[in-house]
Design a protein around this motif. Structure first.
Motif: not given
Length: 211
Positions: A2-3, A148-149, A152
């Motif tokens: 996903t990242t 986090l996503s 990013i």
């Protein structure tokens, strides 16, 4: 995974959204021609800083919409009206955009930096654009609304934006003639896009109330 997809789609969405000739990238190119690459890069940095804020706010707004589905219907109805008005404006009222003419006075790099921030702040397109993109990606499982996503994705959008701007200030003299088509037909292109969006949105509204 996903990242990685967040970085990739953030980058790609920025490239797609910014690549067509617009006020910011065309101004960056003109600054480069009249004042040099250094001034143009500072202009781009100023614009990108605002884009960071816009993309982040767009994702937060998209997250709110995802958590409150009842808001979606209202936004669709408002959006349908807005896109319909925009379609009428660009296809029937707006004048054909003209090339930027005249010389740009040489300014300090700090002045160009703040000019980039100003023009970018006046451009409201990124917020609804990234709201739509992030919601669409989330619906297909390519993006999740996690810190986090989000970071990013914003990073990918920043990299994509800077790449497009840098391409304009580096190779504008080679692609200048090709931008004539976009400049002459910009109203028709934008009007057609907003028209399609308005029709699709109207269909979704009718489908919602029908069911």
């Amino acid at each position: 995974m996903t990242t990685i997809s967040a970085l990739f789609f953030g980058f790609i969405s920025a490239v797609i959204g910014i690549f067509p000739p617009g006020l910011i990238n065309m101004t960056a190119a003109k600054v480069k021609i009249k004042e040099g690459k250094r001034a143009a890069v500072w202009f781009v940095i100023g614009a990108v800083l605002i884009i960071i804020i816009q993309v982040y706010l767009a994702i937060l707004f998209a997250q709110f919409i995802g958590e409150h589905p009842q808001v979606v219907v209202l936004l669709r109805e408002i959006g349908c009206g807005i896109f319909t008005l925009l379609t009428v404006y660009f296809l029937a009222i707006a004048k054909t955009p003209q090339k930027i003419k005249g010389k740009i006075k040489k300014q300090r790099t700090s002045t160009r930096f703040f000019l980039g921030m100003l023009l970018s702040a006046l451009n409201f397109f990124p917020i609804p654009y990234y709201v739509l993109v992030s919601l669409s990606l989330a619906s297909f499982g390519f993006f999740v609304f996690e810190p986090l996503s989000i970071f990013i994705f914003v990073l990918g959008a920043v990299l994509g934006s800077f790449l497009v701007f840098y391409t304009y200030i580096s190779f504008f003299t080679k692609i200048e003639n090709k931008t004539d088509f976009f400049m002459k037909n910009m109203n028709k292109i934008i009007g057609s896009i907003t028209g399609i969006i308005a029709v699709v949105t109207l269909f979704n509204i009718i489908n919602y109330y029908w069911n």
